[in-house]
Design a protein around this motif. Structure first.
Motif, PDB file in Angstrom:
ATOM      1  N   SER A 174       0.846  -1.197   0.000  1.00  0.00           N
ATOM      2  CA  SER A 174       0.000   0.000   0.000  1.00  0.00           C
ATOM      3  C   SER A 174       0.877   1.240   0.000  1.00  0.00           C
ATOM      4  O   SER A 174       2.021   1.219   0.487  1.00  0.00           O
ATOM      5  CB  SER A 174      -0.930   0.006   1.211  1.00  0.00           C
ATOM      6  OG  SER A 174      -0.185   0.119   2.418  1.00  0.00           O
ATOM      7  N   ASN A 176       0.395   5.217   1.156  1.00  0.00           N
ATOM      8  CA  ASN A 176      -0.454   6.150   1.902  1.00  0.00           C
ATOM      9  C   ASN A 176      -1.825   5.548   2.199  1.00  0.00           C
ATOM     10  O   ASN A 176      -2.868   6.207   2.103  1.00  0.00           O
ATOM     11  CB  ASN A 176      -0.630   7.463   1.133  1.00  0.00           C
ATOM     12  CG  ASN A 176       0.598   8.352   1.221  1.00  0.00           C
ATOM     13  OD1 ASN A 176       1.473   8.132   2.048  1.00  0.00           O
ATOM     14  ND2 ASN A 176       0.658   9.357   0.365  1.00  0.00           N
ATOM     15  N   GLU A 178      -3.460   3.310   0.513  1.00  0.00           N
ATOM     16  CA  GLU A 178      -4.165   2.812  -0.662  1.00  0.00           C
ATOM     17  C   GLU A 178      -3.451   1.558  -1.169  1.00  0.00           C
ATOM     18  O   GLU A 178      -2.282   1.608  -1.568  1.00  0.00           O
ATOM     19  CB  GLU A 178      -4.215   3.870  -1.754  1.00  0.00           C
ATOM     20  CG  GLU A 178      -5.011   5.114  -1.367  1.00  0.00           C
ATOM     21  CD  GLU A 178      -5.114   6.105  -2.516  1.00  0.00           C
ATOM     22  OE1 GLU A 178      -4.695   5.737  -3.649  1.00  0.00           O
ATOM     23  OE2 GLU A 178      -5.596   7.223  -2.291  1.00  0.00           O
ATOM     24  N   PHE A 180      -2.352  -1.697  -3.416  1.00  0.00           N
ATOM     25  CA  PHE A 180      -2.102  -2.001  -4.827  1.00  0.00           C
ATOM     26  C   PHE A 180      -1.500  -3.399  -4.910  1.00  0.00           C
ATOM     27  O   PHE A 180      -0.957  -3.921  -3.924  1.00  0.00           O
ATOM     28  CB  PHE A 180      -1.181  -0.971  -5.472  1.00  0.00           C
ATOM     29  CG  PHE A 180       0.199  -0.877  -4.868  1.00  0.00           C
ATOM     30  CD1 PHE A 180       1.251  -1.672  -5.330  1.00  0.00           C
ATOM     31  CD2 PHE A 180       0.459  -0.005  -3.814  1.00  0.00           C
ATOM     32  CE1 PHE A 180       2.513  -1.596  -4.788  1.00  0.00           C
ATOM     33  CE2 PHE A 180       1.725   0.083  -3.257  1.00  0.00           C
ATOM     34  CZ  PHE A 180       2.758  -0.714  -3.749  1.00  0.00           C
ATOM     35  N   THR A 220      -0.486  16.277   0.290  1.00  0.00           N
ATOM     36  CA  THR A 220      -0.557  14.863   0.677  1.00  0.00           C
ATOM     37  C   THR A 220       0.152  14.585   1.995  1.00  0.00           C
ATOM     38  O   THR A 220      -0.162  13.606   2.673  1.00  0.00           O
ATOM     39  CB  THR A 220       0.064  13.992  -0.409  1.00  0.00           C
ATOM     40  OG1 THR A 220       1.456  14.317  -0.536  1.00  0.00           O
ATOM     41  CG2 THR A 220      -0.618  14.223  -1.753  1.00  0.00           C
TER      42      THR A 220
END
Length: 509
Positions: A174, A176, A178, A180, A220
């Motif tokens: 991942s 941050n 999220e 993958f 971010t």
């Protein structure tokens, strides 16, 4: 005129042109030195000061040229961090041990009744780092006793049997928070340590690998990359053009194993380059761009890739073969068992880098850094025990960068021309046309003078451009042959050797 007379005349023409140099050149001072009408004290005065001016200008121009050769680049620190996008570095995972799989492969190849020392030999081949303790002990023909399971060649095949695939190595990735798919972005990377799996590296097997956009900015915040490592491995945080290598500093390598949680905080300082940096030779700017590559082992240049190339060349010199993990090496140049035993004999040289002035054992590699590499610093490492049979790794930016380096060109070719022209104008009163004029007077004009005076003969010097057919005369219509005959009988003729054009066209003849 004969040949010697022609040569003397041409030399006189050339020498007269040279003697006119002090009076025709636009460089200051020479006309006063060459003026014979001036007092000798005045001429000596000008000679001394012209000589001093030329000497001073030569020193300054030499200093400027030396600075251009050796110090054309300067580094400055920029602090306008509000507008920056910071790109997360590449991360590579390289397996370093797998005893369980080595046992399984040994059982499948040689049966369960095999000599257990062959498992250690197989692990040495699978995770070869230059040392062959078990191979030298049990598979060295020179020792006399060799295990029947030992093989002599095709070591890459046996090594790859033991090493794990990407799906067997990584999971739950991942950025941050999220998630993958790990193996979509952790792509195979061939190294001298074997096959690793790297994210956002440009040195992988694929020419255009998929890149995950890992950007950190004020919106971010600092980025975090998280993944699980299912095998014992080393984790490398690198620039996109760098590769894991035998000589990577140990403190930069994160060694992970099962039942552990690892968190590493890093800091980045990027390097920006002035647009004119590429016009400076790599040896002068002291760095190379990725596309200025001369290496065989990788497509893109970097400092670590250069050290790998250096080590490959040394292995070929010492043992006539190369590490079988070495990228882009033909099969016939890869070492067999006797070859890796030879590499083991030189391990103290091949696995150590040294400076050119050092006398200790090691390998000197004349490698320049990359022009685009960032400075990656380890701020802190945290480690906790877990109950899981895998390692969890988090790599996080400790903070957003507040400064970065910039490589500026302070002495380019234009600066050298301007400074040289200023020095010449200040001390000599000269420009580039003055020196062109000097070359013209010394080398070109004498030949032009010789060509323009090629018909300079005694007739030309006496009568100029006048020709015989240009003379004008009035016809004497009363003249006849018999009268001229009586004239010649009563008056002696002139010598024909002294006749001129005036005699032929005179009315008295």
């Amino acid at each position: 005129m004969n040949t010697n007379e022609y040569r003397k005349r041409y030399f006189d023409i050339w020498w007269n042109g040279i003697k006119s140099l002090p009076h025709t050149t636009s460089i200051h001072g020479f006309k006063f030195i060459a003026d014979t009408k001036r007092h000798w004290v005045e001429r000596i005065f000008w000679l001394v000061f012209v000589a001093l001016s030329w000497y001073a200008s030569s020193l300054l121009i030499a200093a400027q040229y030396d600075a251009y050769l050796n110090n054309p680049i300067s580094f400055v620190v920029e602090t306008t961090y509000k507008d920056w996008n910071t790109y997360f570095p590449a991360v590579a995972v390289c397996e370093n041990d797998n005893s369980k799989r080595a046992e399984e492969i040994s059982d499948s190849l040689w049966g369960q009744e095999h000599d257990f020392n062959i498992e250690e030999v197989l692990k040495e081949w699978a995770f070869f780092k230059g040392v062959t303790y078990y191979t030298s002990e049990f598979c060295n023909v020179e020792n006399g006793e060799v295990l029947p399971e030992c093989v002599e060649s095709n070591l890459t095949y046996y090594a790859n049997l033991v090493r794990s695939t990407c799906k067997e190595s990584l999971s739950d990735c991942s950025w941050n928070g999220e998630a993958f798919e790990c193996c979509d972005y952790f792509r195979p990377l061939d190294t001298e340590l074997g096959t690793c799996y790297a994210i956002n590296s440009i040195q992988g097997r694929e020419s255009n690998p998929p890149f995950l956009r890992m950007v950190s900015n004020r919106t971010t915040g600092p980025g975090v990359l998280r993944f699980n490592v299912l095998i014992p491995a080393n984790v490398y945080v690198l620039n996109e053009e760098d590769v894991p290598a035998l000589t990577t500093i140990g403190s930069d390598v994160l060694t992970v194993g099962p039942e552990m949680f690892h968190r590493r905080y890093i800091a980045l300082r990027n390097i920006e380059n002035d647009s004119g940096t590429r016009s400076i030779a790599p040896e002068k700017r002291k760095c190379r761009y990725n596309d200025e590559n001369f290496l065989d082992v990788y497509r893109h240049y970097s400092y670590t890739a250069c050290t790998v190339q250096c080590r490959k060349d040394a292995q070929m010199r010492f043992c006539n073969c190369s590490n079988y993990f070495m990228p882009n090496v033909p099969e016939h140049l890869k070492c067999n068992v006797s070859g890796i035993i030879c590499l083991n004999n030189y391990v103290n040289i091949l696995t150590v880098l040294k400076a050119p002035w050092s006398s200790r054992p090691g390998l000197y590699c004349n490698c320049l850094p990359s022009c685009t590499e960032s400075e990656i610093s380890v701020i802190n490492d945290l480690k906790d025990a877990t109950a899981e049979d895998y390692a969890t790794v988090e790599i996080e930016l400790a903070m957003l960068p507040s400064e970065r380096y910039r490589r500026n060109v302070v002495r380019g070719i234009l600066d050298l021309v301007v400074s040289t022209g200023g020095t010449g104008g200040l001390f000599l009163g000269a420009s580039i046309l003055s020196f062109v004029e000097l070359l013209y007077i010394l080398l070109i004009r004498p030949f032009c003078d010789i060509y323009s005076q090629r018909e300079d003969d005694p007739w030309y010097r006496k009568y100029g451009t006048r020709r015989l057919e240009d003379n004008k005369y009035t016809p004497n219509w009363k003249w006849n042959y018999f009268r001229s005959k009586s004239y010649y009988t009563t008056r002696p003729l002139r010598s024909t050797s002294k006749l001129t054009s005036r005699d032929f066209y005179s009315k008295k003849i």
